[in-house]
Every structure is written in structure tokens, then in C-alpha cells.
Motif scaffolding. Structure first.
Motif, PDB file in Angstrom:
ATOM      1  N   UNK A  11       0.829  -1.208   0.000  1.00 59.23           N
ATOM      2  CA  UNK A  11       0.000   0.000   0.000  1.00 59.23           C
ATOM      3  C   UNK A  11       0.862   1.256   0.000  1.00 59.23           C
ATOM      4  N   UNK A  12       1.965   1.213   0.765  1.00 60.13           N
ATOM      5  CA  UNK A  12       2.883   2.350   0.778  1.00 60.13           C
ATOM      6  C   UNK A  12       3.543   2.517  -0.590  1.00 60.13           C
ATOM      7  N   UNK A  15      -0.544   5.363   8.421  1.00 60.28           N
ATOM      8  CA  UNK A  15      -1.926   5.820   8.515  1.00 60.28           C
ATOM      9  C   UNK A  15      -2.355   6.442   7.199  1.00 60.28           C
ATOM     10  N   UNK A  16      -3.623   6.261   6.870  1.00 63.42           N
ATOM     11  CA  UNK A  16      -4.186   6.933   5.695  1.00 63.42           C
ATOM     12  C   UNK A  16      -5.433   7.719   6.077  1.00 63.42           C
ATOM     13  N   UNK A  51       0.473   8.781   5.836  1.00 62.95           N
ATOM     14  CA  UNK A  51       1.759   8.819   6.519  1.00 62.95           C
ATOM     15  C   UNK A  51       2.510   7.513   6.266  1.00 62.95           C
ATOM     16  N   UNK A  52       3.752   7.639   5.811  1.00 60.78           N
ATOM     17  CA  UNK A  52       4.582   6.477   5.507  1.00 60.78           C
ATOM     18  C   UNK A  52       5.882   6.571   6.295  1.00 60.78           C
ATOM     19  N   UNK A  57      12.507   8.344   8.748  1.00 63.76           N
ATOM     20  CA  UNK A  57      11.821   9.464   8.110  1.00 63.76           C
ATOM     21  C   UNK A  57      10.345   9.098   7.966  1.00 63.76           C
ATOM     22  N   UNK A  58       9.490   9.951   8.475  1.00 65.08           N
ATOM     23  CA  UNK A  58       8.060   9.788   8.252  1.00 65.08           C
ATOM     24  C   UNK A  58       7.611  10.866   7.276  1.00 65.08           C
ATOM     25  N   UNK A  59       7.080  10.428   6.137  1.00 68.74           N
ATOM     26  CA  UNK A  59       6.631  11.383   5.127  1.00 68.74           C
ATOM     27  C   UNK A  59       5.111  11.419   5.093  1.00 68.74           C
TER      28      UNK A  59
END
Length: 209
Positions: free
Chosen positions: A25-26, A130-131, A137-138, A152-154
Motif C-alpha cells: 500500500x505504501x 496511517x491513511x 503517513x509512511x 523518516x516519516x513522510x
């Protein structure tokens, strides 16, 4: 500006990362970001980042401007400017000197022109955190433990299909929060914007690396 190079990898290069076993999914979201970036002829935006230590004490904030087109980019942070036409980079200190160097595709420095290539292939493992809401958020973990950051959270803006925010945790547990704003994805950018014009800066010393 070295910090900015790291931060910009988050926004421009993450759609072309590892083909290893990662969250499907990411990957679908990041592939969409990459595909969108490849269609853009020119982009301008404001950027800002805030650094905090491991006790969450604010250490500083920086604001600036970024423009890019293909492998070319221009960054302005205060009086400092960086120009890159894809083959040469000019680092102007805003006062008395500019350093000129060739773009080194083998160098491990994180530079914007590497972000739209396969330079970062296999650099990260990633998963969708989370979506919910307006952002996906990835979380991304570098495969190479020698990197100077460990997570790193993008945050992908669903309406723009672009990464517009990131939260970066470095090896010392300091954090950097980075964001883009006033994004124009249809900017008309002449090629000379990405070249330092010595005629417009009389008296500036040119240093060649």
C-alpha cells in the motif's frame, strides 16, 4: 544547505525507492508520487524546517525558496543561493564568493539532482502508518545503517499527490520537521535560472573545485 539536501530527498526522491519486500500500500502511494513528479515541467515552493533536540527543545528554524525543473534546481535560503544546471553546481555565499563544482553522481552527498534518478533504489524499507484524513503517513527506515538519520516519516497530501511534510529522526535523536507551502506545479522556469550569472555579481570571487 547539507541539511536541506537531506530534507529534499524526502520530497522528491521517495517514489523510486526499494523494490524489496515492503508494504504494498505504501509502495502504491509512493509510485503515484513519483509518476506525478515526472509529469511536472517546473515547480516552485516555499520550504521551512524546524530542528529540535532529543528533549524537544527548539534549536532553530529556517525558511527558503526552491525551484526545480528536471535535473536542474535553485535554492535560496537567506542570502545563500545554490544553482544547479544538471552538470555544474554553484554555491554562492551571498557575499563575496561562489564555489563551482561538477555534479558528482558517485558522491554520497544527498543532492537534489540525484532525487529524480534511481540513485536511492534499495535505500529504504517502508510501511504505511496511517491513511486517515488528508494525508497518508509512511514510515521509512534507511537500509544503510551508516546514514546520518535513522527514520523518516513522510506525509503525502492526498489532494496534491505530493509529499508536503516530513518528520526526520537523526542518529542523535534530534528531529527535523520539514514542510513545503505555496507549491506551484506549473511554473515556467527558464534554464538560465539554474546558472550563476557572474555579470550580475561583480567582484565575487569564483572558486573552482
Amino acid at each position: 544547505m547539507k541539511k536541506f539536501y537531506l530534507l529534499l530527498t524526502v520530497f522528491l526522491g521517495l517514489g523510486i525507492i526499494s523494490q524489496a519486500q515492503n508494504d504494498a500500500n505504501a509502495k502504491k502511494i509512493l509510485d503515484g508520487v513519483s509518476a506525478k513528479l515526472k509529469t511536472l515541467k517546473g515547480v516552485t515552493a516555499n520550504f521551512s524546517y524546524t530542528t529540535r533536540d532529543k528533549k524537544n527543545v527548539k534549536k532553530g528554524s529556517v525558511n527558503g525558496l526552491i525551484s526545480f525543473k528536471g535535473q536542474q534546481y535553485y535554492i535560496k535560503q537567506g542570502s545563500t543561493e545554490i544553482f544547479c544546471n544538471g552538470t555544474k553546481t554553484w554555491n554562492y555565499n551571498g557575499e563575496s564568493e561562489v564555489t563551482v563544482s561538477d555534479v558528482d553522481n558517485d558522491n554520497k552527498t544527498l543532492t537534489p539532482q540525484k532525487l529524480l534518478s534511481n540513485f536511492y533504489d534499495k535505500d529504504f524499507t517502508y510501511k504505511l502508518v496511517s491513511s486517515a484524513g488528508a494525508f497518508s503517513e509512511i514510515q521509512m527506515i534507511p537500509v544503510d545503517s551508516k546514514k546520518n538519520f535513522k527514520q523518516v516519516n513522510v506525509f503525502v497530501d492526498k489532494s496534491k499527490n505530493m509529499i508536503t511534510k516530513a518528520h526526520i529522526l537523526d542518529k542523535s535523536d534530534n528531529t527535523i520537521d520539514f514542510s513545503l507551502s505555496n507549491i506551484n506545479t506549473n511554473a515556467s522556469l527558464p534554464d538560465n535560472k539554474f546558472v550563476f550569472d557572474a555579470a550580475k555579481h561583480p567582484g565575487v570571487e569564483v572558486i573552482t573545485n
